[in-house]
Design a protein around this motif. Structure first.
Motif, PDB file in Angstrom:
ATOM      1  N   ILE A  39       8.140  20.013 -13.045  1.00 42.29           N
ATOM      2  CA  ILE A  39       7.316  20.049 -11.835  1.00 42.29           C
ATOM      3  C   ILE A  39       8.177  20.332 -10.604  1.00 42.29           C
ATOM      4  N   LEU A  40       9.320  19.658 -10.534  1.00 40.11           N
ATOM      5  CA  LEU A  40      10.245  19.864  -9.414  1.00 40.11           C
ATOM      6  C   LEU A  40      10.726  21.314  -9.383  1.00 40.11           C
ATOM      7  N   TYR A  41      10.978  21.866 -10.568  1.00 42.48           N
ATOM      8  CA  TYR A  41      11.405  23.269 -10.657  1.00 42.48           C
ATOM      9  C   TYR A  41      10.356  24.199 -10.065  1.00 42.48           C
ATOM     10  N   PHE A  42       9.080  23.999 -10.445  1.00 43.82           N
ATOM     11  CA  PHE A  42       8.014  24.870  -9.940  1.00 43.82           C
ATOM     12  C   PHE A  42       7.852  24.743  -8.422  1.00 43.82           C
ATOM     13  N   ILE A  43       8.014  23.532  -7.904  1.00 42.05           N
ATOM     14  CA  ILE A  43       7.900  23.325  -6.455  1.00 42.05           C
ATOM     15  C   ILE A  43       9.016  24.070  -5.722  1.00 42.05           C
ATOM     16  N   VAL A  44      10.240  23.882  -6.183  1.00 38.11           N
ATOM     17  CA  VAL A  44      11.386  24.541  -5.549  1.00 38.11           C
ATOM     18  C   VAL A  44      11.284  26.052  -5.716  1.00 38.11           C
ATOM     19  N   ASN A  45      10.804  26.484  -6.875  1.00 39.66           N
ATOM     20  CA  ASN A  45      10.660  27.918  -7.127  1.00 39.66           C
ATOM     21  C   ASN A  45       9.694  28.551  -6.130  1.00 39.66           C
TER      22      ASN A  45
END
Length: 523
Positions: A230-236
């Motif tokens: 989830i954190l990856y998608f947000i930062v992405n």
């Protein structure tokens, strides 16, 4: 009384020092074993420069970054560019990647609590010789970055599993997963499978723990992994916004993470099918005789698992549930790519998680109790024979791949030099003339076999070594031959000229001509 306390304190210090020395020795053995296996398998490509496919155009880059959802790769690439400059140098990138893999092997050995030196050596070997890395080194420009992504994935599991405070482990682990995915998303199955093996190891070692304790530990690991995603998608999304780019359609990356219940169900079925009967072809990780070893190792793993189930049944039956659940989830973890949405084509570089099939039994045999030493002794011996064989097989296979790459590269260089000589020998040639390559369908055009017959080494079936494609041969003309002319892209009028229509196809005589001040090469 004081003397006894002093003696006890000295004994404690001595024992702690001895334990630290033993652990230090085990770290060194694991690290050195990984480097040794790695150099044996990949030293060939470290000491030569094979430049084809993407490596030709990315000789001074890191490949697709923000537009492919690899935002942390973009950050790392830009940082290295400022500090050193990005150059696809094989010896440096190879060694750096090998050091990351060796460090990851040390963490894995500690995570899985491996005490025997043979176990650590076998684990290190499987981590570095697995064919997924043979494929990765075909793209040397990004190998060190991808190895750092593997290390971050392993570090994330290690932190969440070893942290004394759950929230601290969850936060630090999620950040590591986020960064790893930001370099290469296909290492998510690797992280998931390592997490699963760590959980199974914990269930066996801590048999006194209650159902709730095991359950909460497993939930903590899964939630950390999900939080990292989830954190990856947000930062992405943040980087897509500030960089003003959109995700590419290549490999269906634009729809990354989009799935539904039907796709998940189909993915689980596909994962199990591929586990029981691994797909063959250009992405086959268990090729030739390694396939037989694969099934032998699976059979041995099942035997070890049955042993642990019987042992747990005698003391803590709730642990049996987790062992069975973990065994059923293992094939899905190894082939988690099938559940990550429509990934498009699957290549060997994405399949590193499949190496865990050979590492799981190493952990299981280590957990066999000493009071059944014969089972442990002969189980370890049999497993060692199988894994040493497959390690040697993969080492030999990697070298065969690199040999084929060298043959192909030398043949292409020879072909390019011949092409340059043909062009420069035409009457009226000078360096200022523009050039046209007819029937070369865009920058990805590869000369047909009738033009360039490459020698094939038998049984080298993995991409890109199966058929090394020099799709950037026009770039190679400049890189290897120092030949560059202004290329005309609008060719419709030239193709209609009668002199051009009468020209044969290269390499026949007359396929290279200078007409009206234009160099024409007709393929």
């Amino acid at each position: 009384m004081n003397n006894n306390r002093k003696i006890n304190k000295q004994d404690k210090i001595w024992n702690e020092t001895k334990l630290k020395d033993c652990m230090k020795k085990q770290y060194i053995i694991t690290f050195v074993a990984a480097v040794f296996w790695g150099l044996a398998a990949h030293g060939y490509i470290f000491l030569n420069k094979f430049c084809w496919h993407d490596d030709m155009k990315e000789l001074f880059g890191v490949g697709a970054t923000y537009s492919s959802g690899r935002w942390f790769l973009g950050i790392l690439g830009e940082t290295v560019q400022r500090l050193f400059g990005n150059v696809s140098v094989p010896w440096f990138h190879g060694l750096v990647s090998l050091l990351f893999l060796a460090a990851g092997s040390v963490l894995l050995a500690e995570l899985f609590q491996l005490k025997q030196n043979v176990s650590r050596i076998l684990l290190a070997g499987m981590m570095v010789v697995f064919p997924s890395w043979t494929v990765t080194y075909a793209y040397m420009f990004t190998a060190a970055y991808y190895a750092s992504a593997v290390f971050l994935a392993i570090l994330g599991i290690y932190l969440v599993w070893k942290a004394s405070k759950a929230w601290c482990g969850m936060l630090s682990g999620a950040v590591c997963f986020c960064l790893s995915l930001g370099i290469y998303q296909a290492y998510l199955p690797l992280a998931a499978t390592i997490l699963l093996i760590a959980f199974l190891n914990d269930v066996i070692v801590k048999e006194e723990c209650s159902f709730r304790e095991h359950f909460m530990k497993g939930i903590l690991g899964v939630c950390t992994l999900e939080f990292g995603v989830i954190l990856y998608f947000i930062v992405n999304q943040f980087f897509l916004y500030i960089m003003h780019v959109e995700l590419t359609d290549y490999q269906n990356i634009k729809n990354m993470g989009q799935t539904n219940i039907k796709m998940i169900a189909e993915g689980i079925v596909s994962a199990w099918k591929d586990f029981l009967v691994p797909s063959q072809g250009s992405a086959d990780m268990y090729m030739q005789s390694a396939r037989g070893v694969y099934y032998a190792v699976l059979g041995l793993s099942i035997c070890f698992l049955v042993y642990h189930i019987i042992q747990c049944w005698k003391k803590n039956r709730t642990a049996v549930f987790f062992l069975l659940a973990g065994a059923l989830c293992f094939p899905v973890g190894v082939n988690l790519l099938y559940l990550m949405g429509d990934m498009g084509d699957i290549y060997g570089i994405m399949l590193y998680a499949k190496a865990m099939v050979f590492i799981l039994p190493i952990v299981l045999v280590e957990r066999i109790k000493l009071d059944t030493w014969r089972i442990r002794k002969y189980g370890t011996l049999l497993l060692s024979i199988l894994l040493i064989y497959v390690g040697v097989f993969y080492t030999h296979y990697a070298n065969a791949c690199y040999l084929q790459a060298e043959f192909h590269q030398e043949q292409v260089i020879s072909w390019l030099n011949t092409l340059v000589a043909r062009i420069q020998s035409e009457d009226g040639y000078n360096r200022g003339l523009p050039i046209v390559y007819l029937n070369s369908e865009g920058p990805g055009y590869v000369p047909p076999e009738s033009t360039l017959a490459l020698m094939e080494i038998p049984n080298v079936d993995i991409l890109p070594y199966q058929n090394v494609t020099f799709s950037n041969w026009k770039t190679a003309l400049f890189r290897w031959c120092g030949f560059r002319h202004e290329e005309l892209t609008e060719t419709s009028e030239i193709e209609s000229w009668q002199e051009v229509l009468d020209m044969p196809s290269y390499p026949d005589s007359g396929s290279v001509r200078i007409i009206k001040g234009i160099i024409i090469v007709k393929f």
